[in-house]
Design an enzyme around this catalytic site. Structure first.
Site, PDB file in Angstrom:
ATOM      1  N   GLU A  32     -13.171  -5.687   9.807  1.00 31.02           N
ATOM      2  CA  GLU A  32     -11.793  -5.421  10.226  1.00 31.02           C
ATOM      3  C   GLU A  32     -11.716  -4.052  10.879  1.00 31.02           C
ATOM      4  O   GLU A  32     -12.620  -3.234  10.748  1.00 31.02           O
ATOM      5  CB  GLU A  32     -10.849  -5.456   9.019  1.00 31.02           C
ATOM      6  CG  GLU A  32     -11.240  -4.442   7.960  1.00 31.02           C
ATOM      7  CD  GLU A  32     -10.057  -3.885   7.185  1.00 31.02           C
ATOM      8  OE1 GLU A  32      -8.900  -4.157   7.544  1.00 31.02           O
ATOM      9  OE2 GLU A  32     -10.308  -3.127   6.230  1.00 31.02           O
ATOM     10  N   ASP A  83     -14.498  -1.244   9.678  1.00 31.45           N
ATOM     11  CA  ASP A  83     -15.258  -1.610   8.485  1.00 31.45           C
ATOM     12  C   ASP A  83     -16.306  -2.676   8.824  1.00 31.45           C
ATOM     13  O   ASP A  83     -15.986  -3.668   9.483  1.00 31.45           O
ATOM     14  CB  ASP A  83     -14.330  -2.169   7.396  1.00 31.45           C
ATOM     15  CG  ASP A  83     -13.442  -1.111   6.778  1.00 31.45           C
ATOM     16  OD1 ASP A  83     -13.707   0.091   6.983  1.00 31.45           O
ATOM     17  OD2 ASP A  83     -12.478  -1.485   6.075  1.00 31.45           O
ATOM     18  N   GLU A 113       0.822  -1.212   0.000  1.00 33.71           N
ATOM     19  CA  GLU A 113       0.000   0.000   0.000  1.00 33.71           C
ATOM     20  C   GLU A 113       0.861   1.269   0.000  1.00 33.71           C
ATOM     21  O   GLU A 113       0.389   2.352   0.356  1.00 33.71           O
ATOM     22  CB  GLU A 113      -0.940  -0.006   1.208  1.00 33.71           C
ATOM     23  CG  GLU A 113      -2.034  -1.050   1.105  1.00 33.71           C
ATOM     24  CD  GLU A 113      -2.880  -1.081   2.366  1.00 33.71           C
ATOM     25  OE1 GLU A 113      -3.984  -0.525   2.347  1.00 33.71           O
ATOM     26  OE2 GLU A 113      -2.414  -1.652   3.367  1.00 33.71           O
ATOM     27  N   ASN A 128      -9.031  -0.765  11.034  1.00 31.52           N
ATOM     28  CA  ASN A 128      -7.834  -0.171  10.427  1.00 31.52           C
ATOM     29  C   ASN A 128      -7.193   0.778  11.429  1.00 31.52           C
ATOM     30  O   ASN A 128      -7.787   1.796  11.782  1.00 31.52           O
ATOM     31  CB  ASN A 128      -8.223   0.594   9.169  1.00 31.52           C
ATOM     32  CG  ASN A 128      -8.875  -0.314   8.140  1.00 31.52           C
ATOM     33  OD1 ASN A 128      -8.203  -1.148   7.543  1.00 31.52           O
ATOM     34  ND2 ASN A 128     -10.176  -0.181   7.959  1.00 31.52           N
ATOM     35  N   TYR A 186      -9.970   3.720  -4.988  1.00 36.83           N
ATOM     36  CA  TYR A 186      -9.067   4.827  -5.292  1.00 36.83           C
ATOM     37  C   TYR A 186      -9.309   5.522  -6.630  1.00 36.83           C
ATOM     38  O   TYR A 186      -8.587   6.434  -6.989  1.00 36.83           O
ATOM     39  CB  TYR A 186      -7.612   4.348  -5.182  1.00 36.83           C
ATOM     40  CG  TYR A 186      -7.311   3.766  -3.817  1.00 36.83           C
ATOM     41  CD1 TYR A 186      -7.482   4.556  -2.666  1.00 36.83           C
ATOM     42  CD2 TYR A 186      -6.907   2.444  -3.653  1.00 36.83           C
ATOM     43  CE1 TYR A 186      -7.231   4.033  -1.411  1.00 36.83           C
ATOM     44  CE2 TYR A 186      -6.658   1.915  -2.391  1.00 36.83           C
ATOM     45  CZ  TYR A 186      -6.818   2.712  -1.276  1.00 36.83           C
ATOM     46  OH  TYR A 186      -6.577   2.192  -0.038  1.00 36.83           O
ATOM     47  N   SER A 197      -6.556  -2.518   1.558  1.00 40.50           N
ATOM     48  CA  SER A 197      -6.956  -2.007   0.238  1.00 40.50           C
ATOM     49  C   SER A 197      -7.569  -3.081  -0.665  1.00 40.50           C
ATOM     50  O   SER A 197      -7.503  -2.986  -1.884  1.00 40.50           O
ATOM     51  CB  SER A 197      -5.760  -1.359  -0.486  1.00 40.50           C
ATOM     52  OG  SER A 197      -5.365  -0.190   0.201  1.00 40.50           O
ATOM     53  N   GLY A 230      -6.754   5.625   5.830  1.00 39.95           N
ATOM     54  CA  GLY A 230      -6.319   6.507   4.750  1.00 39.95           C
ATOM     55  C   GLY A 230      -6.541   7.964   5.132  1.00 39.95           C
ATOM     56  O   GLY A 230      -7.540   8.307   5.748  1.00 39.95           O
ATOM     57  N   ARG A 273     -10.521   3.301  11.944  1.00 43.98           N
ATOM     58  CA  ARG A 273     -11.749   3.114  11.168  1.00 43.98           C
ATOM     59  C   ARG A 273     -12.167   1.658  11.232  1.00 43.98           C
ATOM     60  O   ARG A 273     -11.344   0.769  11.001  1.00 43.98           O
ATOM     61  CB  ARG A 273     -11.496   3.531   9.722  1.00 43.98           C
ATOM     62  CG  ARG A 273     -12.668   4.206   9.045  1.00 43.98           C
ATOM     63  CD  ARG A 273     -12.449   4.353   7.569  1.00 43.98           C
ATOM     64  NE  ARG A 273     -12.410   3.047   6.965  1.00 43.98           N
ATOM     65  CZ  ARG A 273     -11.430   2.616   6.175  1.00 43.98           C
ATOM     66  NH1 ARG A 273     -10.411   3.375   5.866  1.00 43.98           N
ATOM     67  NH2 ARG A 273     -11.483   1.411   5.677  1.00 43.98           N
TER      68      ARG A 273
HETATM   69  N1  ADP Z   1     -17.439 -11.343   4.706  1.00 47.11           N
HETATM   70  C1  ADP Z   1     -17.634 -10.464   3.723  1.00 47.11           C
HETATM   71  N2  ADP Z   1     -18.840 -10.361   3.114  1.00 47.11           N
HETATM   72  C2  ADP Z   1     -19.028  -9.488   2.091  1.00 47.11           C
HETATM   73  N3  ADP Z   1     -18.060  -8.663   1.624  1.00 47.11           N
HETATM   74  C3  ADP Z   1     -16.835  -8.719   2.180  1.00 47.11           C
HETATM   75  C4  ADP Z   1     -16.556  -9.608   3.268  1.00 47.11           C
HETATM   76  N4  ADP Z   1     -15.267  -9.453   3.616  1.00 47.11           N
HETATM   77  C5  ADP Z   1     -14.766  -8.491   2.794  1.00 47.11           C
HETATM   78  N5  ADP Z   1     -15.697  -8.048   1.938  1.00 47.11           N
HETATM   79  C6  ADP Z   1     -15.473  -7.022   0.883  1.00 47.11           C
HETATM   80  O1  ADP Z   1     -14.082  -6.891   0.649  1.00 47.11           O
HETATM   81  C7  ADP Z   1     -13.596  -5.593   1.027  1.00 47.11           C
HETATM   82  C8  ADP Z   1     -12.233  -5.695   1.698  1.00 47.11           C
HETATM   83  O2  ADP Z   1     -12.339  -6.473   2.871  1.00 47.11           O
HETATM   84  P1  ADP Z   1     -11.725  -6.029   4.259  1.00 47.11           P
HETATM   85  O3  ADP Z   1     -11.937  -7.147   5.224  1.00 47.11           O
HETATM   86  O4  ADP Z   1     -12.258  -4.693   4.667  1.00 47.11           O
HETATM   87  O5  ADP Z   1     -10.149  -5.966   3.951  1.00 47.11           O
HETATM   88  P2  ADP Z   1      -9.161  -4.781   3.518  1.00 47.11           P
HETATM   89  O6  ADP Z   1      -9.946  -3.501   3.408  1.00 47.11           O
HETATM   90  O7  ADP Z   1      -8.147  -4.743   4.610  1.00 47.11           O
HETATM   91  O8  ADP Z   1      -8.559  -5.233   2.228  1.00 47.11           O
HETATM   92  C9  ADP Z   1     -14.677  -5.022   1.935  1.00 47.11           C
HETATM   93  O9  ADP Z   1     -14.662  -3.613   1.902  1.00 47.11           O
HETATM   94  C10 ADP Z   1     -15.948  -5.645   1.355  1.00 47.11           C
HETATM   95  O10 ADP Z   1     -16.357  -4.927   0.198  1.00 47.11           O
HETATM   96 MG    MG Z   2     -11.364  -2.703   4.702  1.00 46.87          MG
END
Ligand code: ADP
Ligand code: MG
Length: 299
Positions: free
Chosen positions: A260, A247, A15, A262, A206, A140, A266, A245
Site C-alpha cells: 500500500e 509499504d 486512527e 500511505n 504503537y 494501522s 505517521g 510512505r
Molecule cells: N499480502 C501480505 N502478505 C504478508 N503480510 C501482509 C500482507 N498484507 C498485509 N500484511 C501485513 O499486514 C500489515 C498491514 O497491512 P497494510 O496493507 O500495510 O495495511 P495498513 O497498514 O493500511 O493497515 C502489513 O504491515 C503486514 O505486516
Molecule cells: Mg501499512
C-alpha cells in the site's frame, strides 16, 4: 513565516488517536521553528472553524477516512486554502487499496495477487491459503487478519466487514517487511521492520519495544536500489506529492511487493518516516518544515 498554520488532526476515523499524536508532534516542531501554528481538531464544522481562526495554510496530520481519502483535500481546494501532502485524486486512490493495486498492476509494478469479495462469495476465491484479508480503506492494520483455512477466512472476513464494505483477499507473502519514505520525489533510506510478535499489527506498531527497526534495511545495495525505483514509480503513477510512505513485503526471492501507499504517514517523532529522515540527516523539525513548504493547491 507570518502565515497562520492550522495543524489539522484528530478527525472522524478509527486512527483518530494516532492522528492527534502526529498532530501534536508537528505543532511542537512548527512552534519551535517560529511559525504561528495552532491545533485544530477536525469535526463536521471544520470549514467554519478554518474561517473563524483565519487559517492560511493547512498542515494535514489526519489519518484514514475523511482525512487521508481526498475528502478534506477537496474541501480545502474549494476554500482555496493550500495544504500539505497529496492532492484529491492521489488521496482518493491511495486510501483505497483495491484501486491502488489496480493502478499498480496496470503499470506492471509488483503487488500481491488479490481478489475482491463483497458478499461473502468465498467459493470464487482461487488464492491458496494462507491469505491476508483486509478492508480496502483502513490503516494501522485495523481489520487486517491472516487466514490459514476456510473457518479463519470466514471470521477474518467478518472482522474486515466492520470497517469497510469493500474487502480484499490477498496472497500472503512470506518475507521481510520493509517501508520506503519519499519526500518531494526524493527517497529516504529503506527501513526493515521486525515485529517481535511476528505480525505488524496495531499493537506492534504503537507499543514501544514491540518492534525492531533496521535502518538502512539489511537487504543489500542492489535490492535497495530496486525498492527505491519501484517506490518512486508508484509515487509518480499515483500522482503523489509531499511526504508519503510505501509499504512493501520483500519476498524470499527478493521481489518487493507493494502492499500500500500511505499519503499521510505517521508523524510522531518515532514514526517510520521521521526515523528514516533522521537517518538521512534531516531532523524532525526540518522534515516538518520541508513538508510545510510543499503546501499548495493541487488542481
Ligand atoms: N499480502 C501480505 N502478505 C504478508 N503480510 C501482509 C500482507 N498484507 C498485509 N500484511 C501485513 O499486514 C500489515 C498491514 O497491512 P497494510 O496493507 O500495510 O495495511 P495498513 O497498514 O493500511 O493497515 C502489513 O504491515 C503486514 O505486516
Ligand atoms: Mg501499512
Amino acid at each position: 513565516l507570518n502565515k497562520r498554520i492550522g495543524v489539522l488532526m484528530g478527525g472522524l476515523s478509527s486512527e483518530r488517536e494516532i492522528s492527534i499524536k502526529s498532530g501534536m508532534a508537528v505543532l511542537k516542531a512548527l512552534n519551535e521553528k517560529g511559525y504561528d501554528a495552532i491545533p485544530i481538531d477536525v469535526g463536521r464544522n471544520i470549514a467554519k472553524e478554518l474561517k473563524e481562526k483565519h487559517i492560511d495554510v493547512a498542515f494535514l496530520t489526519l489519518h484514514g477516512r475523511y482525512g487521508e481519502d481526498g475528502a478534506i483535500q477537496g474541501m480545502l481546494e474549494m476554500m482555496g486554502i493550500p495544504y500539505t501532502g497529496s492532492g484529491v485524486l492521489s488521496s482518493v486512490i491511495t486510501m483505497d487499496k483495491i484501486i491502488t493495486k489496480i493502478v499498480l498492476l496496470y503499470h506492471n509494478l509488483p503487488t500481491p495477487k488479490f481478489q475482491v469479495i463483497e458478499n461473502g462469495e468465498f467459493s470464487s476465491i482461487n488464492i491458496r491459503f494462507p491469505v491476508i484479508v483486509k478492508p480496502s480503506r483502513e490503516g494501522s492494520t485495523i481489520g487486517v487478519n491472516i487466514a490459514r483455512n476456510h473457518d479463519e477466512l470466514v471470521s477474518a472476513y467478518k472482522d474486515a466487514k466492520n470497517y469497510d464494505k469493500r474487502i480484499l483477499i490477498e496472497e500472503y507473502i512470506e518475507g521481510k517487511e520493509i517501508t520506503l519514505g519519499i519526500i518531494d520525489g526524493n527517497v529516504l533510506p529503506v527501513i526493515e521492520i521486525v515485529p517481535k510478535s511476528g505480525f505488524y499489527n496495531y499493537k506492534s506498531k504503537y507499543t514501544p519495544g514491540m518492534t525492531e527497526y533496521v535502518i538502512p534495511a539489511n537487504i543489500g545495495e542492489d535490492i535497495e536500489g530496486i525498492v527505491k525505483n519501484i517506490g518512486l514509480k508508484a509515487y509518480r503513477i499515483l500522482y503523489c506529492s509531499g511526504a508519503v510512505r510505501v509499504d512493501f513485503i520483500l519476498s524470499k526471492d527478493n521481489i518487493p511487493y507493494i502492499l500500500e501507499v500511505n499519503s499521510i504517514p505517521g508523524m510522531t517523532e518515532t514514526s517510520l518516516l521521521p526515523k528514516s529522515a533522521k537517518h538521512a540527516g534531516i531532523d524532525f523539525n526540518e522534515l516538518v518544515e520541508m513538508m510545510l513548504k510543499g503546501a499548495s493547491l493541487k488542481r
